[in-house]
Design an enzyme around this catalytic site. Structure first.
Site, PDB file in Angstrom:
ATOM      1  N   HIS A 195     -26.383 -18.904 -34.722  1.00  0.00           N
ATOM      2  CA  HIS A 195     -24.976 -18.975 -35.103  1.00  0.00           C
ATOM      3  C   HIS A 195     -24.425 -17.723 -35.767  1.00  0.00           C
ATOM      4  O   HIS A 195     -23.427 -17.794 -36.487  1.00  0.00           O
ATOM      5  CB  HIS A 195     -24.758 -20.173 -36.038  1.00  0.00           C
ATOM      6  N   ASP A 243     -28.382 -21.758 -38.875  1.00  0.00           N
ATOM      7  CA  ASP A 243     -28.833 -21.890 -37.489  1.00  0.00           C
ATOM      8  C   ASP A 243     -29.073 -20.494 -36.947  1.00  0.00           C
ATOM      9  O   ASP A 243     -28.193 -19.633 -36.995  1.00  0.00           O
ATOM     10  CB  ASP A 243     -27.775 -22.620 -36.665  1.00  0.00           C
ATOM     11  N   HIS A 282     -31.953 -24.559 -38.893  1.00  0.00           N
ATOM     12  CA  HIS A 282     -31.948 -24.987 -37.504  1.00  0.00           C
ATOM     13  C   HIS A 282     -32.531 -23.834 -36.700  1.00  0.00           C
ATOM     14  O   HIS A 282     -31.877 -22.810 -36.497  1.00  0.00           O
ATOM     15  CB  HIS A 282     -30.528 -25.313 -37.039  1.00  0.00           C
ATOM     16  N   GLU A 326     -22.870 -26.780 -41.968  1.00  0.00           N
ATOM     17  CA  GLU A 326     -23.361 -25.756 -41.035  1.00  0.00           C
ATOM     18  C   GLU A 326     -22.223 -24.938 -40.435  1.00  0.00           C
ATOM     19  O   GLU A 326     -21.242 -25.485 -39.940  1.00  0.00           O
ATOM     20  CB  GLU A 326     -24.147 -26.430 -39.905  1.00  0.00           C
ATOM     21  N   ASP A 364     -25.225 -17.899 -28.687  1.00  0.00           N
ATOM     22  CA  ASP A 364     -25.860 -19.127 -29.171  1.00  0.00           C
ATOM     23  C   ASP A 364     -26.234 -20.028 -28.003  1.00  0.00           C
ATOM     24  O   ASP A 364     -25.613 -21.058 -27.753  1.00  0.00           O
ATOM     25  CB  ASP A 364     -24.890 -19.837 -30.121  1.00  0.00           C
ATOM     26  N   ASP A 398     -29.311 -21.455 -27.390  1.00  0.00           N
ATOM     27  CA  ASP A 398     -30.253 -22.528 -27.713  1.00  0.00           C
ATOM     28  C   ASP A 398     -31.428 -22.616 -26.743  1.00  0.00           C
ATOM     29  O   ASP A 398     -31.741 -23.676 -26.220  1.00  0.00           O
ATOM     30  CB  ASP A 398     -29.518 -23.868 -27.799  1.00  0.00           C
ATOM     31  N   LYS A 448     -20.779 -21.652 -37.844  1.00  0.00           N
ATOM     32  CA  LYS A 448     -21.018 -21.089 -36.520  1.00  0.00           C
ATOM     33  C   LYS A 448     -20.149 -19.853 -36.357  1.00  0.00           C
ATOM     34  O   LYS A 448     -19.098 -19.747 -36.990  1.00  0.00           O
ATOM     35  CB  LYS A 448     -20.710 -22.105 -35.426  1.00  0.00           C
ATOM     36  N   ASP A 459     -33.567 -26.800 -33.061  1.00  0.00           N
ATOM     37  CA  ASP A 459     -32.271 -27.014 -32.411  1.00  0.00           C
ATOM     38  C   ASP A 459     -32.190 -26.179 -31.146  1.00  0.00           C
ATOM     39  O   ASP A 459     -31.726 -25.034 -31.167  1.00  0.00           O
ATOM     40  CB  ASP A 459     -31.133 -26.658 -33.377  1.00  0.00           C
ATOM     41  N   TRP A 470     -21.657 -30.386 -38.775  1.00  0.00           N
ATOM     42  CA  TRP A 470     -21.131 -29.237 -38.036  1.00  0.00           C
ATOM     43  C   TRP A 470     -19.937 -29.713 -37.222  1.00  0.00           C
ATOM     44  O   TRP A 470     -19.954 -30.796 -36.628  1.00  0.00           O
ATOM     45  CB  TRP A 470     -22.182 -28.661 -37.088  1.00  0.00           C
TER      46      TRP A 470
END
Length: 397
Positions: free
Chosen positions: A256, A253, A280, A220, A288, A290, A222, A320, A179
């Site tokens: 993302h 993800d 992820h 990956e 995003d 997390d 985003k 993640d 990424w």
């Protein structure tokens, strides 16, 4: 009759063998991310901050300050996390103080391999393409300056070699996921040229062949990051095309994408075209961000898509998230246990009955089965699983 035998009987009436579900659940590897333990700081000794759209917040006591402390924290978390596991490392977490990222080697991660081998864990890997002076104007592999691109190309190529070393040393496939934070804060005039440069860089990174039983390459996307709100070079469409064209794994993800998008709905579609999918699993809150993974509808939907379509041999599950505002070890445990709970719920779903009702266009029956199965005693099966694995049924409150 014990409570587990009662649950076993209830599930057998809808065609589910709970012992078989427990056996299958225990064998599914979940890759636990190291960066929850130190708020994504790493051990290089750099002081550039979390540049590249990554920001961990909070200052709860107990942040790991070195690799030994991080491994001790992981050991503590794994005492409460049942089932097969891997640890996902970023390149900045090796014994790399004073080592340039374009000079890292397998020897800088020997301590991690020794630790993982002693605990029968696998290791996954990631180039660290952020928090570095060479992230110039928010760009790495798509930078107009060839010298900047070559620095990051060499870093990523060395990371592939390290991941292959992990796979060979531990006898478990190592996923190397790429990424990059590249993008612009505002709308660019030229969206195509950076993507051409990124494509050329990726071609250089992936030119060397490694044993596919040791190394799995993944890319990956985003939507945006802090400081690159206007344009991201490595968008979902870009990486989906690149993965299909080059036979790479595609990483999804869960943080993302647009706020109304979910990755669970993408898994079956992508499974038709990419050889492998890396997940992820995170939790976005408005963006995003997390957050620690909850046992919510989307997490269960992700697990169901994998289980329903027999994709366990093609989908690799990783976590993640990073929250420095709460105890980091407990955050690991909560998220990893929730991921495994979601997989158990999926394994206990009477999917064959749902499939049969759908094939007969009996949508009333399908809805009835979906709703009634929600109250089947999956928590009893979870308790039985934890008891067999000698981990807590519930984390202490």
């Amino acid at each position: 009759m014990s409570i587990y035998k009662q649950a076993k009987q209830a599930y057998s009436e809808v065609g589910i063998d709970t012992d078989a579900a427990i056996f299958a659940l225990d064998a599914i590897p979940i890759s636990v991310h190291c960066w929850q333990g130190d708020d994504v700081r790493g051990f290089e000794g750099l002081s550039t901050g979390d540049t590249g759209g990554i920001q961990a917040t909070g200052n709860h006591p107990g942040r790991a300050a070195n690799a030994d402390e991080l491994r001790k924290s992981l050991d503590a978390a794994f005492k409460t996390i049942p089932g097969a596991a891997k640890v996902n490392l970023h390149a900045m977490y090796g014994d790399v103080a004073g080592v340039s990222r374009d000079a890292i080697e397998p020897k800088h991660f020997k301590s991690w391999v020794d630790w993982a081998k002693s605990r029968k864990l696998g290791l996954d890997f990631n180039p660290t393409m952020f928090a570095h002076p060479k992230v110039e104007n928010g760009l790495t592999l798509s930078h107009p300056d060839k010298g900047v691109r070559e620095f990051w190309i060499e870093h990523a190529r060395r990371c592939r070699a390290i991941a292959a070393f992990f796979g060979l040393s531990l006898g478990q496939l190592s996923t190397m996921n790429l990424w990059v934070p590249d993008g612009y804060k505002d709308y660019p005039a030229d969206q195509l040229s950076p993507r051409r440069r990124l494509e050329d860089s990726l071609d250089e990174i992936f030119r060397d062949h490694y044993d596919p039983t040791c190394l799995l390459d993944s890319v990956e996307s985003k939507l945006f990051g802090i400081g690159v709100e206007g344009y991201t070079v490595g968008s979902h469409e870009f990486y989906m095309g690149y993965a299909v064209k080059n036979g790479l794994a595609l990483c999804l993800d869960s943080g993302h994408f647009h706020p109304t998008e979910v990755i669970s709905s993408k898994i079956s579609a992508l499974a038709l075209y990419v050889p492998k999918i890396l997940l992820h699993v995170s939790r976005p809150m408005r963006w995003d961000s997390d957050h620690v993974v909850l046992l919510d509808d989307e997490l269960i939907a992700i697990a169901r898509e994998v289980i329903r379509h027999n994709l366990l041999d093609r989908v690799h599950i990783g976590l993640d998230y990073f929250d420095g505002s709460i105890d980091r070890v407990t955050a690991w445990a909560i998220g990893a246990r929730n991921m495994r709970k979601a997989l158990l719920i999926a394994l206990l779903e009477p999917y064959r009955l749902l499939q049969k009702a759908e094939e007969m266009f009996n949508y009333t029956k399908r809805l009835q089965i979906m709703e009634e199965s929600k109250t089947l005693p999956w928590t009893v099966v979870w308790d039985e699983y934890c008891e067999r694995k000698e981990v807590p049924k519930r984390l202490k409150i």
